[in-house]
Design an enzyme around this catalytic site. Sequence first.
Site, PDB file in Angstrom:
ATOM      1  CB  CYS A  29       8.261  -5.441   8.237  1.00 58.96           C
ATOM      2  SG  CYS A  29       7.050  -6.599   8.893  1.00 58.96           S
ATOM      3  CB  VAL A  30       8.328  -8.028   4.024  1.00 58.20           C
ATOM      4  CG1 VAL A  30       7.927  -8.737   2.736  1.00 58.20           C
ATOM      5  CG2 VAL A  30       9.741  -7.460   3.864  1.00 58.20           C
TER       6      VAL A  30
END
Length: 623
Positions: A29-30
């Site tokens: 993810c981020v």
Amino acid sequence: MNEKEAKQLAEKVIALMGGKQNITKRWHCVTRLRFNVVDDKKVELSKLIQLEGVLGARFQNGHYQVIIGENVGKVFKEVTKMIGNDAKSTENHSKKKQNPISHIFDVISGVFAPVIAVIIGGGMIKGFLPLFVMMGAISEGSDVYIIFSLIADCIFYFLPFLLAASAAKKFNTNEFLAMALAAAMLYPTILEAAKEGMTDPLNFFGIGVPIVNYSSSVVPILLGVWILSYVHKWIEKIIPNLLKIILVPTLTLLIMVPIQLIVLGPIGSHLGSGLAAFAIWAFTFSPLLAGLVLGALRPIIVMTGMHFSFFPIMIENFKKYNYDVIDPVHFMSTMSQTGAAFGVFLKVKNKKMKPVALSATISGLLGVTEPALYGCLVRYKRPLIAAIISGGFWGAFVAHFGGKCYAFAMTSVLTMPVYFGPAFKYMVIGTIGAFITSAVLTYMIGFKEESSEPSTDGQDDSVIIKPAVEREKTVIAAPMNGEIVSLKDVPDATFSSGVMGNGVAIKPIDKQIYSPVNGKIKAVFSTKHAIGIESEDGVEILIHIGINTVNLEGNFFDVHVNEGDTVKKADLLATVEFNRIEQFGYATITPILITNTNEYQDVEVIIDTGTIATGEQILKIIK
């Protein structure tokens, strides 16, 4: 983090996840790497958190999370290169016992993580369009406006396609069949009928096919690909190999498309609409309570890795209502966590923590809170309490005054235009208030700068955070007076390439060479041109006097120590007639190398230019 550092970290992460053969799925993810594995016993979380560049690690919702921060994309790229197609099938993993809630979170995380970047990109453009119109940069309805709208809207309009491809990988099925399923949902006949308000279902052999607008939907395609994974696998088993290429895709589509349009799609559409309606109801019934609870718990939700579970609801809100009420509250929590990191920056006395806290503050303002959360808040605990209090208060504030988000985007100060509407001024007040409140609370209540050791059991659901302790280090002194030369500038590839270890070189200006550490002489070459020393704590140092001076066969060298001798720092090791060496055409540049570099986290060059005096610190060994 450069490419070399990312590669080194990726290698270590893969090894501590049990090796590439133990990894069945990897995504990110981020800010975090996420893994499914075959054997949990092979994963060493307690060692993972000790890696330079890792903020924390945990096991949650059936998968492992390694928190990297803003460099996660670089590390994931290297992880993917190293694993390649050698990862095992996910079938073994899928047999693991996992409670239904954890499984749902695992699926949502695994599906949304690969596509979240493009969703954010579209949301950012969509959010800034009204601002461009208001500023007069473009006019609404112009060709330029239409093209920009197309760029922003196409991501959401055809979102089922993106989710189909991602879900197919998560469910280990054919991604092209999954996208064909999405294509059936977005077929113009159905979408145009839905837009025209048709309520009469299509007739399929006496069975009604409901008219549903599936553009921008989430849940229907997730249900469809999930069932597709079982149907496709079953058909592959019963069809002979000779006929697979023809019959498997044909039968899969003939079975799945009607099931999707008649059963799964409508159910998923109602479920998605129900989730969106519940969220709106909660904020309508008691916006203060909803904002308070969600704003306060947001850091905990992020720590558990369950923040992805809000994405389907938020996207359904945008589709059904053209706005979302959850994101503004998340934004208040983001600013509160960022403010708490800034409070740490103002309060902390440790000089090495100040740049960490400042960097975390900047990262938080840009929408990435993990560096603040794991680097400052969890580490010192009280700042986390400040962020929870501030997030709850200002979350209730913006919810009460009707804060809304009109496009999917990162919760960042750069994306403020996505909140532009009747309650925009309250969003501005909340943003400033959340940051200041949390910073002031953090500064006032203070914190202990000592950090406790992390849990090392590695298999529970608690977050494991890297401790705030300095690593052990050894300092290497200059063995002679001279001019510093970067190792890469040494005119010998054996040294400049680093193959013999990291270090630095010195061009001497007098005859004496001294011991750079307390230790033991491990080697004195018969030609006297090189001396090996092992420090008291195991650092292996090679002093190579000149380049290619082995050819001098000991001439012009007077070595004062023997192999096995114990030496103290600044003891005289050798006297060398460097001027005579130069007369014979040899370079006098002397590399000082750490030959067991690979045993340490890093070898830092303290002074990389100018003159150096004997005894000055030139290298720092980070253990």
